[in-house]
Design a protein around this motif. Structure first.
Motif, PDB file in Angstrom:
ATOM      1  N   TRP A 257       0.847  -1.185   0.000  1.00  0.00           N
ATOM      2  CA  TRP A 257       0.000   0.000   0.000  1.00  0.00           C
ATOM      3  C   TRP A 257       0.888   1.243   0.000  1.00  0.00           C
ATOM      4  CZ3 TRP A 257      -4.597  -0.570  -1.671  1.00  0.00           C
ATOM      5  CH2 TRP A 257      -5.276  -1.757  -1.441  1.00  0.00           C
ATOM      6  N   ARG A 258       0.951   1.890  -1.158  1.00  0.00           N
ATOM      7  CA  ARG A 258       1.875   2.994  -1.401  1.00  0.00           C
ATOM      8  C   ARG A 258       1.186   4.328  -1.123  1.00  0.00           C
ATOM      9  NH1 ARG A 258       2.356  -0.465  -5.707  1.00  0.00           N
ATOM     10  NH2 ARG A 258       1.226   0.932  -7.125  1.00  0.00           N
ATOM     11  N   LEU A 259       1.552   4.973  -0.047  1.00  0.00           N
ATOM     12  CA  LEU A 259       0.969   6.250   0.341  1.00  0.00           C
ATOM     13  C   LEU A 259       1.338   7.323  -0.688  1.00  0.00           C
ATOM     14  CD1 LEU A 259      -0.685   7.002   2.885  1.00  0.00           C
ATOM     15  CD2 LEU A 259       1.430   7.903   3.855  1.00  0.00           C
ATOM     16  N   LYS A 260       0.363   8.109  -1.117  1.00  0.00           N
ATOM     17  CA  LYS A 260       0.615   9.133  -2.122  1.00  0.00           C
ATOM     18  C   LYS A 260       1.577  10.198  -1.600  1.00  0.00           C
ATOM     19  CE  LYS A 260      -3.749   8.738  -4.685  1.00  0.00           C
ATOM     20  NZ  LYS A 260      -4.960   9.460  -5.154  1.00  0.00           N
ATOM     21  N   PRO A 261       2.462  10.713  -2.454  1.00  0.00           N
ATOM     22  CA  PRO A 261       3.420  11.736  -2.018  1.00  0.00           C
ATOM     23  C   PRO A 261       2.789  13.118  -1.840  1.00  0.00           C
ATOM     24  CG  PRO A 261       3.718  11.272  -4.341  1.00  0.00           C
ATOM     25  CD  PRO A 261       2.727  10.261  -3.835  1.00  0.00           C
ATOM     26  N   VAL A 262       1.625  13.336  -2.469  1.00  0.00           N
ATOM     27  CA  VAL A 262       0.935  14.632  -2.390  1.00  0.00           C
ATOM     28  C   VAL A 262      -0.509  14.390  -1.975  1.00  0.00           C
ATOM     29  CG1 VAL A 262       0.222  16.680  -3.675  1.00  0.00           C
ATOM     30  CG2 VAL A 262       2.438  15.619  -4.158  1.00  0.00           C
ATOM     31  N   LEU A 263      -1.061  15.281  -1.172  1.00  0.00           N
ATOM     32  CA  LEU A 263      -2.443  15.126  -0.712  1.00  0.00           C
ATOM     33  C   LEU A 263      -3.430  15.114  -1.875  1.00  0.00           C
ATOM     34  CD1 LEU A 263      -2.811  17.403   2.449  1.00  0.00           C
ATOM     35  CD2 LEU A 263      -2.983  14.909   2.346  1.00  0.00           C
ATOM     36  N   ASP A 264      -4.340  14.168  -1.832  1.00  0.00           N
ATOM     37  CA  ASP A 264      -5.436  14.114  -2.795  1.00  0.00           C
ATOM     38  C   ASP A 264      -6.484  15.145  -2.391  1.00  0.00           C
ATOM     39  OD1 ASP A 264      -8.108  13.056  -3.881  1.00  0.00           O
ATOM     40  OD2 ASP A 264      -6.661  11.707  -4.849  1.00  0.00           O
ATOM     41  N   ARG A 265      -7.069  15.792  -3.358  1.00  0.00           N
ATOM     42  CA  ARG A 265      -8.080  16.818  -3.063  1.00  0.00           C
ATOM     43  C   ARG A 265      -9.321  16.237  -2.404  1.00  0.00           C
ATOM     44  NH1 ARG A 265      -7.504  21.831  -5.313  1.00  0.00           N
ATOM     45  NH2 ARG A 265      -5.680  22.110  -6.667  1.00  0.00           N
ATOM     46  N   ASP A 266      -9.536  14.945  -2.539  1.00  0.00           N
ATOM     47  CA  ASP A 266     -10.709  14.313  -1.922  1.00  0.00           C
ATOM     48  C   ASP A 266     -10.462  13.904  -0.476  1.00  0.00           C
ATOM     49  OD1 ASP A 266     -12.267  14.550  -4.209  1.00  0.00           O
ATOM     50  OD2 ASP A 266     -11.606  12.613  -5.014  1.00  0.00           O
ATOM     51  N   SER A 267      -9.255  14.017   0.001  1.00  0.00           N
ATOM     52  CA  SER A 267      -8.953  13.607   1.375  1.00  0.00           C
ATOM     53  C   SER A 267      -9.460  14.641   2.372  1.00  0.00           C
ATOM     54  CB  SER A 267      -7.447  13.406   1.554  1.00  0.00           C
ATOM     55  OG  SER A 267      -6.767  14.642   1.454  1.00  0.00           O
ATOM     56  N   PHE A 268      -9.788  14.175   3.565  1.00  0.00           N
ATOM     57  CA  PHE A 268     -10.191  15.098   4.626  1.00  0.00           C
ATOM     58  C   PHE A 268      -9.021  15.984   5.043  1.00  0.00           C
ATOM     59  CE2 PHE A 268     -12.987  11.269   5.748  1.00  0.00           C
ATOM     60  CZ  PHE A 268     -14.020  11.710   4.930  1.00  0.00           C
ATOM     61  N   ALA A 269      -7.818  15.458   4.922  1.00  0.00           N
ATOM     62  CA  ALA A 269      -6.630  16.233   5.285  1.00  0.00           C
ATOM     63  C   ALA A 269      -6.476  17.455   4.375  1.00  0.00           C
ATOM     64  CB  ALA A 269      -5.383  15.358   5.194  1.00  0.00           C
ATOM     65  N   HIS A 270      -6.759  17.283   3.096  1.00  0.00           N
ATOM     66  CA  HIS A 270      -6.692  18.413   2.165  1.00  0.00           C
ATOM     67  C   HIS A 270      -7.743  19.455   2.537  1.00  0.00           C
ATOM     68  CE1 HIS A 270      -7.143  20.704  -1.616  1.00  0.00           C
ATOM     69  NE2 HIS A 270      -5.876  20.368  -1.841  1.00  0.00           N
ATOM     70  N   GLU A 271      -8.908  18.983   2.925  1.00  0.00           N
ATOM     71  CA  GLU A 271      -9.977  19.899   3.346  1.00  0.00           C
ATOM     72  C   GLU A 271      -9.568  20.689   4.585  1.00  0.00           C
ATOM     73  OE1 GLU A 271     -14.759  19.760   4.515  1.00  0.00           O
ATOM     74  OE2 GLU A 271     -13.682  17.934   3.983  1.00  0.00           O
TER      75      GLU A 271
END
Length: 263
Positions: free
Chosen positions: A185-199
């Motif tokens: 499971w390869r964690l993305k290097p940049v936040l996805d816009r759909d993530s709560f963290a990006h919000e």
């Protein structure tokens, strides 16, 4: 013994059975280290020793957890690396997490196990199915440790299938995964816009309870869209977010091996 095992052996030798009894200054004194707190400029901590005695000077901090971790870290250097010279180390484990300096990582491991020994820490984790931010903050308060140090310990103790990470809008800063989390499971290097963290970073909205999130918001794997994880996040240092991801689906452990995966 590993640094962590040595730290927990010390806790057992002292007969400590309650987190409130982990008096890190007293433990240091028992090992011959006198702890002083000063307003150090540009330096988190220093350790000076001679013979069987040493003085650890710790930078004063409004965050008690950082001071305690620094004491544990310097005590580790005294116990594990005596005879060497150390100066200006960081006072948060996250800042050494990706370090290639083996001695610093060993000292962090010692400090983490000293402040949050498994026999005392694990039962408090197991009291919750998937600990919420509030529950993790309560655990941190019990052990008088910082939020980041507590999250890293949560992952490394490997009781739950969890990944903890820190991101800014520019990308991933650090991460730590429990050993039971499949390495594919390869964690993305940049936040996805759909993530709560990006919000959180763009709108200031934290997610304080584990909420279902599509796994493809966090992982690059082709099969990620078929799964869900539990995500929660809180602000870290300015412009940064602390993320907790629980792998709650058994199916995420059953997917085929990916030879190209890297943690």
């Amino acid at each position: 013994m590993t640094p962590g095992q040595r730290a927990e052996a010390r806790i057992a030798e002292l007969g400590i059975r309650d987190p409130q009894d982990i008096d890190v200054e007293a433990i240091a004194a028992d090992a011959g280290v006198t702890v002083r707190y000063e307003s150090l400029a540009g330096c988190a901590a220093t350790l000076v020793g001679y013979g069987q005695r040493a003085i650890a000077t710790i930078r004063q901090s409004p965050v008690r957890g950082r001071e305690r971790f620094s004491v544990g870290h310097e005590l580790a250097h005294w116990e594990l690396h005596r005879g060497r010279s150390f100066r200006c180390r960081v006072d948060e484990p996250v800042l050494n997490l990706e370090s290639n300096v083996v001695l610093e990582r060993e000292a962090d491991e010692f400090a983490s196990h000293l402040l949050m020994p498994k026999p005392l820490f694990n039962p408090r984790v197991l009291a919750h199915r998937w600990p919420s931010i509030a529950q993790l903050q309560e655990i941190a308060a019990t052990f008088q440790t910082s939020q980041a140090a507590t999250l890293i310990r949560l992952a490394r103790i490997d009781t739950l299938a969890v990944i903890v990470a820190s991101y800014s809008l520019e990308g991933r800063l650090w991460y730590c995964a429990a050993k039971q989390v499949p390495r594919r499971w390869r964690l993305k290097p940049v936040l996805d816009r759909d993530s709560f963290a990006h919000e959180l970073l763009t709108r200031g909205t934290p997610t304080l309870e584990p909420r279902k999130q599509s796994a493809d918001a966090w992982f690059d794997n082709d099969e990620a869209e078929a799964h869900e994880v539990l995500e929660q996040c809180v602000p870290g240092m300015p412009g940064k977010v602390l993320v907790t991801l629980y792998l709650a689906e058994a199916a995420m452990f059953d997917e085929g091996y990916d030879p190209d995966s890297r943690w």
